[in-house]
Design a protein around this motif. Structure first.
Motif, short mmCIF file in Angstrom:
data_model
loop_
_atom_site.label_atom_id
_atom_site.label_comp_id
_atom_site.label_asym_id
_atom_site.label_seq_id
_atom_site.Cartn_x
_atom_site.Cartn_y
_atom_site.Cartn_z
N MET A 158 0.87 -1.30 0.17
CA MET A 158 -0.01 0.28 0.00
C MET A 158 1.30 0.97 -0.23
O MET A 158 1.78 1.14 0.37
CB MET A 158 -1.48 0.55 1.42
CG MET A 158 -1.59 0.89 1.36
SD MET A 158 -2.98 0.85 2.25
CE MET A 158 -4.30 -0.05 2.42
N SER A 159 0.58 2.12 -0.46
CA SER A 159 1.48 3.41 -0.32
C SER A 159 1.25 4.37 0.63
O SER A 159 0.16 3.94 1.44
CB SER A 159 1.05 4.19 -1.84
OG SER A 159 -0.30 4.97 -1.73
N ALA A 203 0.82 7.27 3.74
CA ALA A 203 -1.11 7.74 3.90
C ALA A 203 -0.66 8.80 3.30
O ALA A 203 0.65 9.61 3.42
CB ALA A 203 -0.86 7.35 5.17
N THR A 225 -5.59 14.42 4.16
CA THR A 225 -6.72 14.36 3.44
C THR A 225 -7.50 15.71 3.88
O THR A 225 -8.41 16.22 2.89
CB THR A 225 -7.85 13.01 2.74
OG1 THR A 225 -7.74 12.09 4.32
CG2 THR A 225 -7.02 12.41 2.41
N SER A 260 -5.67 9.64 4.85
CA SER A 260 -6.23 8.25 4.15
C SER A 260 -4.85 7.57 3.28
O SER A 260 -4.12 7.81 4.15
CB SER A 260 -6.96 8.65 2.82
OG SER A 260 -5.94 9.37 2.28
N GLN A 261 -5.80 6.11 2.56
CA GLN A 261 -4.33 5.22 1.71
C GLN A 261 -3.25 4.83 3.12
O GLN A 261 -2.88 4.33 3.22
CB GLN A 261 -3.54 5.82 1.07
CG GLN A 261 -4.32 6.87 -0.50
CD GLN A 261 -3.49 7.04 -1.06
OE1 GLN A 261 -1.72 6.93 -1.08
NE2 GLN A 261 -3.93 8.49 -1.96
N CYS A 262 -4.37 4.49 3.93
CA CYS A 262 -3.20 3.21 5.22
C CYS A 262 -5.09 2.27 5.69
O CYS A 262 -5.87 2.47 5.61
CB CYS A 262 -3.21 4.28 6.35
SG CYS A 262 -4.78 4.98 7.40
#
Length: 277
Positions: A1-2, A4, A7, A179-181
């Motif tokens: 995953m990229s 975090a 946002t 986000s992105q976690c």
């Protein structure tokens, strides 16, 4: 995953009113600039929040260079000017802390008293205000106990997957949303960097009845949701219910939407003894 990313940034100029969404913000010892720099009290100086006056969440504010502009249902617009504040300082109580705070002015007191149908006064974290909190060396605003709160979008999604009626992030009143976690990844973070600022995650945020207040209509959920559902999988051995992480800033600096959240170090995530999937 990229990695975090940041946002959302939210500041709450007056404790318990609706948040103001920002594209960028200056982070200071007290937290985000202007965050909870005002507090409403009863006539004895005891703080008032949305826990007992839920309609406070419907008060909207616009930040100006001279102060604030407030709007609320059924009320005329109110302009607050720093230049008009009184020179009087009074002790006010936020939880167990006594804080010397600057009284704003009678017009602001009257506006909130009319809106809440309750006699109250409004104070500002003035130049001569000071609040010392055990274990925290820096100046603190009228926040409950820590200057900043972070929650991930994935954690809110994990909660909403368990709810019949989803809730919005606004009901948890975070300053920083990432986000992105993975869901609840923030439980295991210790030190992070966003923009110019290094942060330390100091403890999970214990949640109360305020989370059951709908930010759109100001009404409290009769089933005590989402708190009732959180209790099923986020209650610790101390019986407190935790959602989100309290942070302190280790330096001053600026942050903006889209900044990468760099995980500098991790810690062991808390265990919740009554986990129910």
């Amino acid at each position: 995953m990229s990695s975090a990313i940041l946002t959302n940034i939210n500041t709450y100029p007056i404790k318990s009113i609706k948040g103001v969404s920002l594209n960028r913000a200056l982070v200071k010892d007290t937290g985000l600039e202007l965050d909870r720099n005002f507090v409403i009290t009863d006539l004895n100086g005891k703080f008032i929040t949305g826990r007992t006056k839920s309609s406070l969440v419907l008060v909207e504010s616009k930040i100006t260079s001279a102060g604030l502009i407030l709007n609320a249902p059924g009320m005329p617009e109110l302009a607050i000017f720093y230049a008009n504040f009184s020179k009087t300082y009074q002790n006010v109580q936020v939880w167990n802390d006594q804080i010397s705070a600057q009284h704003c002015d009678d017009k602001i007191d009257h506006w909130f008293s009319m809106y809440l149908n309750f006699s109250c006064k409004v104070y500002y974290l003035g130049e001569h205000s000071h609040r010392s909190v055990l274990g925290y060396e820096h100046k603190l605003s009228f926040a409950d106990g820590y200057p900043l709160l972070l929650i991930s979008e994935a954690s809110l999604n994990a909660l909403n997957n368990r709810l019949k009626q989803p809730v919005t992030m606004a009901q948890f009143r975070p300053n920083l949303v990432v986000s992105q976690c993975l869901d609840f990844a923030e439980d295991g973070w210790h030190k992070i960097r966003i923009g110019d600022v290094n942060f330390e995650i100091v403890k999970p945020c214990s949640r109360c009845i305020f989370t059951t207040v709908n930010e759109v209509n100001g009404q409290r959920n009769k089933q005590k949701e989402p708190l009732s559902t959180l209790k099923k999988f986020r209650q610790a051995q101390d019986k407190e219910i935790y959602f989100g992480q309290n942070l302190i800033a280790l330096n001053e600096g600026s942050i903006k939407i889209g900044d990468k959240v760099e995980i500098i170090s991790k810690q062991t995530a808390p265990q919740y003894s009554n986990l129910k999937l």
